[in-house]
Scaffold this active site. Structure first.
Site, PDB file in Angstrom:
ATOM      1  N   SER A 212      25.606 -33.472  39.787  1.00 50.31           N
ATOM      2  CA  SER A 212      26.654 -34.232  40.478  1.00 50.31           C
ATOM      3  C   SER A 212      26.465 -35.708  40.127  1.00 50.31           C
ATOM      4  O   SER A 212      25.360 -36.119  39.741  1.00 50.31           O
ATOM      5  CB  SER A 212      26.506 -34.034  41.985  1.00 50.31           C
ATOM      6  OG  SER A 212      27.233 -35.021  42.701  1.00 50.31           O
TER       7      SER A 212
ATOM      8  N   TYR B 264      21.975 -33.864  49.886  1.00 54.78           N
ATOM      9  CA  TYR B 264      22.747 -33.372  48.734  1.00 54.78           C
ATOM     10  C   TYR B 264      22.411 -34.192  47.494  1.00 54.78           C
ATOM     11  O   TYR B 264      22.122 -33.632  46.422  1.00 54.78           O
ATOM     12  CB  TYR B 264      24.240 -33.445  49.041  1.00 54.78           C
ATOM     13  CG  TYR B 264      25.135 -32.967  47.921  1.00 54.78           C
ATOM     14  CD1 TYR B 264      25.440 -31.616  47.769  1.00 54.78           C
ATOM     15  CD2 TYR B 264      25.686 -33.865  46.998  1.00 54.78           C
ATOM     16  CE1 TYR B 264      26.267 -31.174  46.737  1.00 54.78           C
ATOM     17  CE2 TYR B 264      26.507 -33.439  45.964  1.00 54.78           C
ATOM     18  CZ  TYR B 264      26.800 -32.099  45.844  1.00 54.78           C
ATOM     19  OH  TYR B 264      27.604 -31.670  44.807  1.00 54.78           O
TER      20      TYR B 264
HETATM   21  P1  NDP Z   1      32.309 -24.612  46.997  1.00 58.43           P
HETATM   22  O1  NDP Z   1      31.764 -25.023  48.301  1.00 58.43           O
HETATM   23  O2  NDP Z   1      33.773 -24.521  46.830  1.00 58.43           O
HETATM   24  O3  NDP Z   1      31.653 -23.224  46.551  1.00 58.43           O
HETATM   25  C1  NDP Z   1      30.269 -23.069  46.653  1.00 58.43           C
HETATM   26  C2  NDP Z   1      29.890 -21.635  46.415  1.00 58.43           C
HETATM   27  O4  NDP Z   1      28.474 -21.516  46.665  1.00 58.43           O
HETATM   28  C3  NDP Z   1      30.590 -20.671  47.359  1.00 58.43           C
HETATM   29  O5  NDP Z   1      30.886 -19.491  46.673  1.00 58.43           O
HETATM   30  C4  NDP Z   1      29.532 -20.423  48.429  1.00 58.43           C
HETATM   31  O6  NDP Z   1      29.652 -19.166  49.050  1.00 58.43           O
HETATM   32  C5  NDP Z   1      28.265 -20.477  47.600  1.00 58.43           C
HETATM   33  N1  NDP Z   1      27.122 -20.749  48.464  1.00 58.43           N
HETATM   34  C6  NDP Z   1      26.952 -21.801  49.282  1.00 58.43           C
HETATM   35  N2  NDP Z   1      25.821 -21.652  49.979  1.00 58.43           N
HETATM   36  C7  NDP Z   1      25.254 -20.499  49.572  1.00 58.43           C
HETATM   37  C8  NDP Z   1      24.085 -19.798  49.952  1.00 58.43           C
HETATM   38  N3  NDP Z   1      23.285 -20.239  50.924  1.00 58.43           N
HETATM   39  N4  NDP Z   1      23.806 -18.633  49.341  1.00 58.43           N
HETATM   40  C9  NDP Z   1      24.635 -18.144  48.387  1.00 58.43           C
HETATM   41  N5  NDP Z   1      25.764 -18.754  48.006  1.00 58.43           N
HETATM   42  C10 NDP Z   1      26.080 -19.918  48.601  1.00 58.43           C
HETATM   43  O7  NDP Z   1      31.686 -25.644  45.934  1.00 58.43           O
HETATM   44  P2  NDP Z   1      32.223 -26.113  44.504  1.00 58.43           P
HETATM   45  O8  NDP Z   1      32.816 -24.972  43.782  1.00 58.43           O
HETATM   46  O9  NDP Z   1      32.980 -27.355  44.693  1.00 58.43           O
HETATM   47  O10 NDP Z   1      30.837 -26.552  43.821  1.00 58.43           O
HETATM   48  C11 NDP Z   1      30.206 -25.782  42.817  1.00 58.43           C
HETATM   49  C12 NDP Z   1      29.071 -26.613  42.268  1.00 58.43           C
HETATM   50  O11 NDP Z   1      29.576 -27.810  41.680  1.00 58.43           O
HETATM   51  C13 NDP Z   1      28.064 -27.069  43.328  1.00 58.43           C
HETATM   52  O12 NDP Z   1      26.761 -27.048  42.783  1.00 58.43           O
HETATM   53  C14 NDP Z   1      28.477 -28.504  43.616  1.00 58.43           C
HETATM   54  O13 NDP Z   1      27.393 -29.269  44.098  1.00 58.43           O
HETATM   55  C15 NDP Z   1      28.924 -28.938  42.233  1.00 58.43           C
HETATM   56  N6  NDP Z   1      29.842 -30.075  42.228  1.00 58.43           N
HETATM   57  C16 NDP Z   1      31.105 -29.951  42.713  1.00 58.43           C
HETATM   58  C17 NDP Z   1      31.988 -31.022  42.668  1.00 58.43           C
HETATM   59  C18 NDP Z   1      33.391 -30.919  43.178  1.00 58.43           C
HETATM   60  O14 NDP Z   1      34.103 -31.934  43.155  1.00 58.43           O
HETATM   61  N7  NDP Z   1      33.859 -29.741  43.614  1.00 58.43           N
HETATM   62  C19 NDP Z   1      31.576 -32.315  42.103  1.00 58.43           C
HETATM   63  C20 NDP Z   1      30.218 -32.347  41.613  1.00 58.43           C
HETATM   64  C21 NDP Z   1      29.396 -31.247  41.675  1.00 58.43           C
HETATM   65  P3  NDP Z   1      30.686 -18.937  50.270  1.00 58.43           P
HETATM   66  O15 NDP Z   1      32.047 -19.182  49.683  1.00 58.43           O
HETATM   67  O16 NDP Z   1      30.462 -17.533  50.631  1.00 58.43           O
HETATM   68  O17 NDP Z   1      30.322 -19.928  51.318  1.00 58.43           O
END
Ligand code: NDP
Length: 255
Positions: free
Chosen positions: A158, A171
């Site tokens: 990130s 985070y």
């Molecule tokens: P979302 O919150 O939309 O999705 C996250 C996913 O991770 C979901 O499927 C969630 O499951 C799963 N998850 C969260 N906690 C757990 C856990 N304890 N065990 C198993 N699975 C888990 O996030 P994004 O798609 O936006 O982010 C994806 C990646 O990109 C992350 O690493 C984020 O830090 C990074 N990122 C995103 C940005 C953005 O603008 N979107 C910018 C920079 C980095 P569930 O749906 O079941 O909760």
């Protein structure tokens, strides 16, 4: 996908054929779109996430659209320990006999408060899900990755994993840890067939982004699909030899 007039990278339609790829957080957001993109390009995808119904929805699309063999692994990374990681490695070995890639994508945002007021238990959970679980998964799965001809580990970083920012708390710290883990592992594995890179998707239209920026109009952000050329490039054979890099998706101009 294009930026301006030039395509950044055009993956072959079967670029991941015959490969087995684990995607964490595969049920929603960027992870869901990456899992679908990997399967549509031929990979057998191991779908790990904490909500079974979301994983089943991705599984159903993959089975309907492709001839690949996905599998669902409901697992909460907040409680993942070494024994659970070992069990997952054994299950993948039994099902597929190898592993060609991991996309470490799952993360939680945690509270957006000053460090001075950040609850310690919330801090620990963010570090566990975002930073510790990827360590345990990678360690357990490394023998399977090393057995593959050219395996790829992709960590998700990130902007706040490079420069800290007020109120991003655990985070941001977890993403600095992710960058450090990616560099350390890349150096250790330099003379193996396993490449290791970190990818920052940048602001992307997902639930996490909406939670972090509630006043923002999501329509101004790219959807996860906009980054899939880079996600496919790093996971597939065209990035063989590329390791130790940290790449920003919006700034990437192609191989
Ligand atoms: P979302 O919150 O939309 O999705 C996250 C996913 O991770 C979901 O499927 C969630 O499951 C799963 N998850 C969260 N906690 C757990 C856990 N304890 N065990 C198993 N699975 C888990 O996030 P994004 O798609 O936006 O982010 C994806 C990646 O990109 C992350 O690493 C984020 O830090 C990074 N990122 C995103 C940005 C953005 O603008 N979107 C910018 C920079 C980095 P569930 O749906 O079941 O909760």
């Amino acid at each position: 996908m294009t930026r301006g007039s030039e395509p950044r990278y055009r993956p072959a339609s079967d670029v991941l054929k015959g490969r087995v790829v684990l995607v964490t957080g595969a049920g929603a957001g960027i992870g869901r779109v990456a899992a679908l993109a990997y399967a549509r390009h031929g990979a057998d995808v191991v779908l790990l996430g904490r909500t079974r119904s979301k994983l089943e929805s991705v599984f159903d699309v993959i089975v309907a659209e492709t001839a690949t063999k996905p599998v669902i692994v409901p697992a909460d990374l907040a409680t993942l320990d070494e024994a659970a990681a070992d069990n997952l490695a054994e299950a993948i070995r039994e099902d597929y006999g190898r592993l060609d890639g991991i996309l470490h994508n799952a993360s939680v945002l945690g509270p957006r408060v000053p460090v001075a007021h950040y609850p310690a238990d919330a801090w620990a959970e963010v570090m566990q899900v975002n930073a510790m679980a990827p360590v345990m998964l990678t360690r357990a799965l490394l023998p399977l990755l090393e057995a593959a001809p050219d395996a790829s580990i992709v960590f998700t970083s990130s902007g706040v994993g490079r420069v800290g920012r007020a109120y991003w708390g655990a985070y941001a710290v977890s993403k600095f840890a992710t960058e450090g883990l990616s560099q350390t592992l890349a150096d250790e594995l330099e003379h193996t067939g396993v490449r290791v890179n970190a990818l920052n998707p940048g602001g992307t239209r997902t639930a996490m982004r909406a939670a972090a920026y509630p006043a923002e109009d999501p329509a101004t952000l790219p959807e996860p699909e906009a980054h899939m050329d880079l996600y496919l490039y790093l996971m597939g054979p065209d990035s063989e030899g590329v390791t130790g890099r940290s790449i920003d998706a919006p700034a990437w101009r192609g191989p």
